[in-house]
Motif scaffolding. Structure first.
Motif, mmCIF file in Angstrom:
data_model
loop_
_atom_site.group_PDB
_atom_site.id
_atom_site.type_symbol
_atom_site.label_atom_id
_atom_site.label_comp_id
_atom_site.label_asym_id
_atom_site.label_seq_id
_atom_site.Cartn_x
_atom_site.Cartn_y
_atom_site.Cartn_z
ATOM 1 N N THR A 109 0.840 -1.203 0.000
ATOM 2 C CA THR A 109 0.000 0.000 0.000
ATOM 3 C C THR A 109 0.870 1.247 0.000
ATOM 4 O OG1 THR A 109 -0.132 0.045 2.415
ATOM 5 C CG2 THR A 109 -1.853 -1.179 1.223
ATOM 6 N N GLU A 110 0.278 2.354 -0.381
ATOM 7 C CA GLU A 110 0.961 3.641 -0.341
ATOM 8 C C GLU A 110 -0.060 4.725 0.005
ATOM 9 O OE1 GLU A 110 2.619 4.691 -4.092
ATOM 10 O OE2 GLU A 110 0.753 4.428 -5.192
ATOM 11 N N THR A 111 0.444 5.818 0.492
ATOM 12 C CA THR A 111 -0.417 6.937 0.849
ATOM 13 C C THR A 111 -0.592 7.845 -0.361
ATOM 14 O OG1 THR A 111 0.413 6.866 3.124
ATOM 15 C CG2 THR A 111 -0.751 8.856 2.450
ATOM 16 N N VAL A 112 -1.851 8.056 -0.740
ATOM 17 C CA VAL A 112 -2.150 8.938 -1.859
ATOM 18 C C VAL A 112 -2.989 10.106 -1.348
ATOM 19 C CG1 VAL A 112 -2.024 7.066 -3.524
ATOM 20 C CG2 VAL A 112 -4.226 7.657 -2.521
ATOM 21 N N PHE A 113 -3.043 11.153 -2.147
ATOM 22 C CA PHE A 113 -3.704 12.384 -1.711
ATOM 23 C C PHE A 113 -4.818 12.772 -2.679
ATOM 24 C CE2 PHE A 113 0.381 12.340 0.316
ATOM 25 C CZ PHE A 113 0.126 12.838 1.595
ATOM 26 N N HIS A 114 -6.003 13.105 -2.093
ATOM 27 C CA HIS A 114 -7.156 13.551 -2.863
ATOM 28 C C HIS A 114 -7.440 15.018 -2.553
ATOM 29 C CE1 HIS A 114 -8.493 9.348 -3.713
ATOM 30 N NE2 HIS A 114 -7.936 9.114 -2.539
ATOM 31 N N LEU A 115 -8.015 15.713 -3.515
ATOM 32 C CA LEU A 115 -8.522 17.064 -3.258
ATOM 33 C C LEU A 115 -9.777 16.991 -2.387
ATOM 34 C CD1 LEU A 115 -8.204 18.627 -6.824
ATOM 35 C CD2 LEU A 115 -6.939 19.355 -4.795
ATOM 36 N N THR A 116 -9.880 17.872 -1.407
ATOM 37 C CA THR A 116 -11.088 17.924 -0.569
ATOM 38 C C THR A 116 -12.055 19.003 -1.041
ATOM 39 O OG1 THR A 116 -10.121 19.537 0.964
ATOM 40 C CG2 THR A 116 -9.734 17.186 1.415
ATOM 41 N N GLY A 117 -11.581 19.914 -1.854
ATOM 42 C CA GLY A 117 -12.411 21.028 -2.281
ATOM 43 C C GLY A 117 -12.228 22.274 -1.444
ATOM 44 N N ASP A 118 -11.584 22.133 -0.283
ATOM 45 C CA ASP A 118 -11.318 23.301 0.561
ATOM 46 C C ASP A 118 -10.090 24.048 0.053
ATOM 47 O OD1 ASP A 118 -13.420 22.530 2.145
ATOM 48 O OD2 ASP A 118 -12.154 21.471 3.606
ATOM 49 N N VAL A 119 -10.151 25.363 0.157
ATOM 50 C CA VAL A 119 -9.026 26.204 -0.248
ATOM 51 C C VAL A 119 -8.346 26.725 1.011
ATOM 52 C CG1 VAL A 119 -8.295 28.268 -1.497
ATOM 53 C CG2 VAL A 119 -10.205 26.883 -2.359
ATOM 54 N N PRO A 120 -7.039 26.497 1.174
ATOM 55 C CA PRO A 120 -6.359 26.958 2.387
ATOM 56 C C PRO A 120 -6.321 28.484 2.438
ATOM 57 C CG PRO A 120 -4.763 26.203 0.785
ATOM 58 C CD PRO A 120 -6.107 25.845 0.235
ATOM 59 N N PRO A 121 -6.341 29.027 3.656
ATOM 60 C CA PRO A 121 -6.336 30.495 3.773
ATOM 61 C C PRO A 121 -5.076 31.128 3.175
ATOM 62 C CG PRO A 121 -5.993 29.424 5.899
ATOM 63 C CD PRO A 121 -6.410 28.360 4.964
ATOM 64 N N LYS A 122 -3.954 30.408 3.280
ATOM 65 C CA LYS A 122 -2.707 30.951 2.720
ATOM 66 C C LYS A 122 -2.389 30.177 1.442
ATOM 67 C CE LYS A 122 2.129 31.843 3.873
ATOM 68 N NZ LYS A 122 3.212 31.633 4.868
ATOM 69 N N LEU A 123 -2.713 30.750 0.297
ATOM 70 C CA LEU A 123 -2.560 30.069 -0.983
ATOM 71 C C LEU A 123 -1.385 30.674 -1.753
ATOM 72 C CD1 LEU A 123 -3.743 27.865 -2.765
ATOM 73 C CD2 LEU A 123 -5.207 29.590 -3.821
ATOM 74 N N THR A 124 -0.222 30.058 -1.565
ATOM 75 C CA THR A 124 0.980 30.516 -2.258
ATOM 76 C C THR A 124 0.989 29.967 -3.692
ATOM 77 O OG1 THR A 124 2.255 28.589 -1.579
ATOM 78 C CG2 THR A 124 2.249 30.492 -0.096
ATOM 79 N N GLY A 125 1.943 30.463 -4.472
ATOM 80 C CA GLY A 125 2.076 29.949 -5.840
ATOM 81 C C GLY A 125 2.383 28.465 -5.870
#
Length: 722
Positions: A109-125
């Motif tokens: 197994t491996e750890t994968v990442f999904h989008l949650t739809g939330d936008v973080p307050p600090k959105l850098t480039g």
């Protein structure tokens, strides 16, 4: 207590007996581990015996059993038959089925990442790039996602903490997508539809059947056997289909065609895969979840759960012959594998091997003909260029006729292919001062100059050194000279003749890996290459619509030596490479440079008379009792010194059994007399067709007890005579 007879992946003559512990679920065919000496070994349960087998014996226990479907009876029978036929230890053949042992265990197994739809307050480039990449590539691990976004893994972890990404554990080896047989296929011609109908009827009937799909180059053989695959999957959605191809390059090129036809890419199997990719294909094949497997000859030894159809594309190709370790021919083994599985087998080729043609004429295979190309395309015109009358200029390799044809093709906006089956710049490097020919240490193999890399390479052993500035024999400076042409030297000549042309080389040196191969093929298909210069890798299966000229630089090179199949192989190779031209609306032509235009293979090529050429080959071999009208086996003896190998051969000769109709030739020096520091001699055994030559060779080996430094190998039905 049951007793398990376990065959190990070792050169042992028979299985060993072990006690099965109470409660352990061990069956015939189970993959198990058991102690052998001081080591824990992997093996397969070949047989289960009852309590009576334990009486008076102290047996070591089976240690563990893998949670994998047991090896099927047909597969174990195939291994046993293969060992007997090739005069090999059964454990060696078993080892060929276990080349991805990671597949015995569940997927890591491996750890994968999904989008949650939330936008973080600090959105850098950097964070924005990660979120954009996650939307594009889907659920992947942190390293892959970070690489896609061009950031460090720390940015991914930071987004997880901020709630913009969600981590999930999932299998690293995902299942293969299921093929969809009812997707629309190509519009078949009447001839193609007739051939497809015969094979589809066989899929519905079930059981063993063998077909020769005999179609000219570009006649649509792939589309026809696609219909057989689709029908096999309609009849049994759990059916597995194996498609064998002779080259990794072909495997890469044809994957997209499978995906377009069936909506899913097949499971690949070849030496260019990573360990992860191999264990995935092995596991999915063993569990029956890989419905279509496409691969090189070793894919024949995967433990399929429900094999219903085997296709051997370009069945005539010499690369189906395995020369190292267990020597076998994948075409012949594929027919036996299908027979034991109760499956159908399709042998497809524009230039079938003489053995295959004789089997078809005898009624052992059903022959299905495709005599024409579909649509407007037609077979190219083939013209022989007599190099005795139109020789190239001094120190050049292209005749005036071929040069003119190249220039005309470029001016018309069309593509050319130059074929020369020699890699590198020059096949021989010689000292102008003393005449020394540079060889690989410990062998008689000449070193090939590769000017692009500045190295001298042995294409037999892989030995490689930078090109010396002085002769290693006499010390003369700048005296080493390349002799003869390789593809690099031909490319150099074309660049001088046509500086405006876009030129690329296609060989195993320039197409190392799937990405490089796909890149060359795509550039050729899109017209970004004007002249492609390649070795035999270009001759098989490629379809370049704008390619109208094929030039064969040295048609005679394959005719040299004492190989009984030299003429047949030369005809097959040149016919295949000529067939790359004119595969779309524009007519094609092939110019074949030769010093022997009266050779039967050359005349047949120019006249398009394949069957006439095969009749000549058939008559000669029948007269001499050579395959397929007789049988051959080779015994290769090697030792560290010439004296030792000669002494061993004298003893081996005296031990040869008597046999009716058996003829023994040799010992003679093998064509490669010294290889990796070992001196080699070869016996050749000839027998009538009805003699069990494998049994004869096994009986001969059983009489031999050579000293430890002497090695003996057997090759049933040798092809290369190396």
């Amino acid at each position: 207590m049951a007793v398990a007879r376990i065959l190990f992946v070792l050169p042992l003559p028979e299985p060993f007996d072990y006690a099965v512990p109470e409660g352990m679920d061990v069956r015939v065919g189970s993959y198990v581990t058991a102690p052998l000496g001081q080591t824990e070994r992997l093996g397969v349960v070949w047989e289960l015996l009852g309590n009576e087998a334990v009486a008076g014996r102290t047996l070591k226990p089976v240690l563990s059993v893998y949670d994998v479907p047991p090896m099927r009876d047909a597969m174990r029978e195939f291994i046993s038959w293969g060992a007997k036929y090739t005069v090999s230890h059964p454990g060696h053949v078993l080892g060929m089925t276990l080349r991805a042992r990671g597949g015995l265990s569940p997927s890591p197994t491996e750890t994968v990442f999904h989008l949650t739809g939330d936008v973080p307050p600090k959105l850098t480039g950097a964070r924005r790039r990660v979120l954009d990449a996650a939307e594009e590539v889907g659920a992947v691990n942190a390293a892959t996602l970070a690489a896609a976004a061009g950031v460090s893994s720390g940015v991914v972890k930071g987004l997880e903490k901020a709630g913009a990404l969600r981590a999930e554990e999932m299998a690293a080896d995902l299942p293969f997508a299921l093929p969809q047989p009812d997707l629309p296929g190509a519009q078949l011609t009447g001839e193609q539809a007739e051939a497809a109908a015969v094979m589809k009827a066989s899929m519905r009937t079930g059981g063993f059947a063998a077909f020769l799909l005999d179609g000219v180059t570009g006649s649509g053989k792939t589309e026809v056997y696609f219909e057989a695959i689709a029908e096999a999957l309609r009849v049994d959605p759990d059916a597995q289909i194996l498609v064998l191809l002779p080259e990794i390059a072909l495997t890469q090129a044809i994957l997209s065609r499978f995906e377009a036809r069936f909506g899913a890419a097949p499971a690949p199997w070849h030496s260019g895969l990573s360990d992860k990719e191999r264990r995935r294909t092995w596991r999915e094949a063993a569990h029956g979840r890989a419905r279509i497997v496409i691969g090189a000859r070793s894919a024949l030894f995967l433990p399929y759960a429900n094999l219903k159809l085997v296709i051997v594309d370009e069945e005539h190709d010499g690369s189906y012959k395995q020369e190292d370790g267990v020597t076998y021919h994948a075409r012949d083994m594929a027919v036996m594998r299908a027979k034991l599985e109760g499956a159908a087998v399709v042998l497809a080729s524009a230039t079938p091997a003489l053995e295959t043609m004789v089997n078809a004429e005898a009624g052992r295979y059903t022959r299905l003909m495709l005599a024409a190309r579909p649509g407007a395309s037609r077979l190219p015109d083939v013209e022989l260029v007599d190099l005795r009358r139109a020789p190239p200029e001094k120190n050049h390799w292209l005749s005036p006729w071929l040069i003119q044809a190249l220039k005309e093709t470029l001016a018309a906006g069309e593509q050319s292919l130059l074929f020369l089956n020699r890699r590198g710049y020059a096949p021989l490097v010689i000292c102008k001062a003393c005449g020394e020919r540079l060889k690989t240490p410990g062998t008689e193999n000449w070193l090939t100059e590769h000017r692009y890399s500045g190295r001298l390479v042995c294409h037999v052993t892989g030995y490689s050194i930078p090109k010396p500035s002085v002769c290693p024999a006499c010390g003369a400076k700048d005296s080493l000279m390349g002799v003869g042409p390789g593809v690099e030297r031909v490319a150099e000549e074309v660049r001088v003749l046509m500086p405006e042309a876009r030129i690329e080389i296609f060989s195993s040196d320039t197409a190392m890996g799937g990405d490089a191969t796909r890149g060359i093929i795509e550039r050729m298909e899109t017209g970004d290459i004007d002249v492609l210069i390649g070795t035999q890798i270009v001759a098989k299966g490629h379809n370049f619509p704008n390619l109208t000229l094929v030039g064969v630089v040295d048609a005679d090179s394959g005719m040299k030596g004492g190989d009984l199949r030299a003429g047949e192989r030369t005809y097959q190779l040149l016919s295949q490479v000529a067939g790359r031209a004119g595969r779309a609306e524009r007519p094609g032509r092939a110019l074949v440079q030769t010093y022997a235009p009266d050779n039967p293979a050359m005349l047949a090529l120019a006249d398009g008379d394949r069957d006439g050429f095969l009749q000549i080959e058939r008559d000669v071999r029948a007269e001499l009792g050579l395959p397929p009208f007789g049988r051959l086996a080779a015994m290769i003896v090697s030792a560290p010194s010439a004296e030792m190998v000669e002494e061993a051969c004298r003893e081996i000769s005296l031990a040869a059994p008597n046999g009716a109709g058996i003829e023994l030739f040799g010992p003679a020096p093998a064509p490669i007399t010294v290889l990796r520091g070992r001196h080699r001699r070869r016996f050749l055994v000839k027998s009538p067709r009805n003699v069990d030559l494998s049994a004869y060779m096994a009986a001969w080996l059983a009489r031999l007890k050579p000293p430890r430094p002497v090695r003996i190998s057997v090759d049933i039905d040798p092809y290369s005579f190396m």
